[in-house]
Write a protein that holds these residues in place. Structure first.
Motif, short mmCIF file in Angstrom:
data_model
loop_
_atom_site.label_atom_id
_atom_site.label_comp_id
_atom_site.label_asym_id
_atom_site.label_seq_id
_atom_site.Cartn_x
_atom_site.Cartn_y
_atom_site.Cartn_z
N GLU A 87 -5.97 1.12 3.91
CA GLU A 87 -5.59 -0.28 4.11
C GLU A 87 -5.71 -0.68 5.58
O GLU A 87 -6.18 -1.76 5.90
CB GLU A 87 -4.16 -0.49 3.62
CG GLU A 87 -3.60 -1.87 3.89
CD GLU A 87 -4.14 -2.94 2.95
OE1 GLU A 87 -4.14 -4.11 3.35
OE2 GLU A 87 -4.58 -2.60 1.84
N ASN A 102 -2.94 7.27 2.05
CA ASN A 102 -3.46 6.11 1.33
C ASN A 102 -3.37 4.85 2.18
O ASN A 102 -4.19 3.95 2.05
CB ASN A 102 -2.71 5.92 0.01
CG ASN A 102 -3.08 6.96 -1.01
OD1 ASN A 102 -4.05 7.70 -0.87
ND2 ASN A 102 -2.29 7.06 -2.06
N SER A 160 1.16 3.83 -3.24
CA SER A 160 0.89 5.25 -2.99
C SER A 160 1.93 6.14 -3.64
O SER A 160 1.60 7.19 -4.18
CB SER A 160 0.87 5.53 -1.48
OG SER A 160 -0.19 4.84 -0.87
N VAL A 181 0.84 -1.20 0.00
CA VAL A 181 0.00 0.00 0.00
C VAL A 181 0.87 1.25 0.00
O VAL A 181 0.55 2.24 -0.65
CB VAL A 181 -1.00 0.00 1.19
CG1 VAL A 181 -0.31 0.15 2.52
CG2 VAL A 181 -2.02 1.12 1.01
#
Length: 149
Positions: A102, A98, A13, A9
């Protein structure tokens, strides 16, 4: 320590951040563990402290030449030190923001702290390692450091 699969993640990003700038692909290199006796980085680093169920920090560190190139491509006339630091703060915010999607809303992120050079080891947890992931864009190399558990 966070499972290595969860690190994706953060890497996606940074790719998303650069997609906003131009079509040049970001090349992500292999992550490796750093023992936190000294940090890995470049001219400037944007550090975000994380609290909640996950504790630690995430940082992005880049050379000034890369930051100036990003500013130039964004057609921003101001390439001052303050603008480079703002840009790095925006990169760090994008990466950690971001990650919230998650890891959930309990994932609490601080505003970025911008420092000259590599992050001092005082930002890094002494009892764990940092995943350092080099990435390249237009021939410039920078790193993301992830030290959370």
């Amino acid at each position: 320590m966070v499972k290595i699969e969860k690190l994706g993640v953060f890497l996606s990003s940074i790719e998303a951040f650069f997609r906003q700038i131009d079509d040049t692909l970001v090349e992500v290199d292999t992550p490796y563990l750093n023992n936190n006796k000294s940090a890995v980085g470049y001219d400037y680093s944007g550090i975000i402290n994380i609290s909640g169920p996950l504790e630690g920090c995430v940082y992005v560190s880049a050379p000034s030449t890369m930051l100036r190139e990003i500013i130039k491509i964004m057609q921003e006339p101001d390439s001052s030190l303050a603008m480079m630091k703002d840009l790095l703060g925006e990169m760090a915010n994008t990466i950690s923001g971001n990650a919230r999607t998650e890891f959930g809303s309990e994932f609490i992120i601080s505003p970025p702290k911008i420092v000259e050079g590599v992050p001092s080891v005082s930002y890094l947890a002494k009892d764990r390692n940092t995943y350092v992931t080099p990435f390249s864009w237009r021939g410039y190399t920078a790193v993301i450091g992830i030290c959370i558990a």
